[in-house]
Design a protein around this motif. Structure first.
Motif: not given
Length: 364
Positions: A165-174
């Motif tokens: 339930g906690h945000l662990a990682a995120e990023g941009v989709n190239p």
């Protein structure tokens, strides 16, 4: 025999380079095992989704894209560096039970986002060492591996990963679209899912299991034969065993056996019909499975063999179209990622490939 992936680029050198890069990508993801995983998941669930990911230096290059979506100009890479970067592309087949595709409301063929939820084992022990856990969890309660609930959301412009339930990682989709390739097993109009090879066999398999279970129960209850002696004196106290001989002067004396597993033609016919129905639904005839049963006949030409295997061959050719197109899309997405990362530049025409499957029947 393995499948063959051939590039359609105009230059011979470019074709060799593209084919070597794609070979490095598939070899890094298991080679033939990867294709077998696609086939098994697709046959069981009716479709298989494959997520194309990046890691290592390739992911770092894509993270440093400029505002116009291109990678900064860097010195040309060597062949070994390009192959190493290609090996950092991960192809992940997804089990259908943990997948949730979010489709466009007006077009089921267009994907707005993709969500998957699953439980992942961690390489560390569970830190839940309370007294209640140790009391009811047994002697191995303190050495259990920790399990986390993972939810991953892939969209056209970004991705996020949640753990418990906690945000662990995120990023941009190239890529600017969901980095996923959808492969239906056997497409059905109007549905995202394809047709499963297994689902339609479940009712017939249940019926076959029931009939075989009834037969096993009957054999268990009636496996011992009993004997009725008529006209023989003193049979009540004599043992019955192999090698026993009885003599009598009564010409009307008889010994009759009854009980045991008697023949049941109707049951045998019903079981045979259920199995034949399963063969027709699956498209895999007994001859293809290696069970001849005197049904092969006098086949002396390749045409006769093809007529015998027609059902299985037609189903195989249909799957070659769907899985072949899926492999093409995976290759195109892979080359596009390498192009955006400025690792190996290609144009749209150079990303076209051909997937060649070995012939199921060798031509005579």
């Amino acid at each position: 025999k393995p499948i063959t992936i051939q590039s359609t680029a105009a230059s011979d050198d470019r074709r060799k380079d593209i084919e070597s890069i794609l070979k490095a990508v598939f070899d890094a993801n298991g080679g033939a095992v990867f294709f077998q995983d696609l086939a098994v998941l697709g046959a069981v669930y009716g479709f298989v989704d494959c997520i194309v990911r990046t890691s290592g230096s390739l992911a770092a290059r894509l993270a440093n894209l400029t505002s116009d979506g291109t990678s900064p100009i860097t010195p040309p890479l060597t062949v070994d560096s390009i192959l190493r970067a290609a090996g950092e592309i991960s192809l992940e087949p997804i089990d259908a039970p943990r997948a949730l595709p979010v489709l466009e409301e007006t077009d089921y063929k267009r994907m707005a986002a993709y969500v998957q939820h699953f439980h992942q084992l961690c390489n560390r022990p569970d830190d839940n060492d309370s007294f209640i856990t140790k009391l009811f969890g047994g002697p191995a309660a303190g050495s259990q591996r920790k399990t986390i609930a993972v939810t991953e959301i892939l969209a056209a412009d970004a991705w996020q990963r949640y753990e418990d339930g906690h945000l662990a990682a995120e990023g941009v989709n190239p890529l600017g679209r969901v980095p996923l390739v959808h492969i239906p097993n056997l497409p059905q109009p109007g549905y995202y899912e394809g047709i499963s090879d297994v689902e339609q066999l479940l009712p017939l398999q249940d019926e076959l299991n029931t009939r075989l279970s009834d037969r096993a129960s009957r054999i268990t209850m009636q496996s011992f034969k009993m004997y009725l002696a008529k006209g023989l004196d003193g049979m009540d106290g004599r043992p019955i065993s192999p090698g026993q001989i009885w003599c009598t002067d009564n010409p009307d004396a008889t010994i009759e056996s009854f009980g045991g597993d008697a023949a049941s033609p109707s049951e045998d016919l019903h079981i045979a019909e259920v199995r034949e129905a399963m063969d027709k639904c699956s498209g895999v005839t007994p001859v293809v499975a290696g069970v001849l049963k005197n049904k092969l006949g006098n086949l002396s030409s390749a045409v006769a063999l093809k007529m015998t295997f027609m059902g299985m061959l037609s189903k195989t050719y249909r799957k070659q179209l769907t899985y072949g197109q899926g492999i093409k899309d995976i290759c195109k997405m892979t080359l596009e990622l390498l192009d955006k990362a400025n690792v190996f530049k290609t144009d749209l025409n150079e990303r076209d490939i051909e997937v060649i499957f070995p012939s199921p029947i060798e031509e005579l």
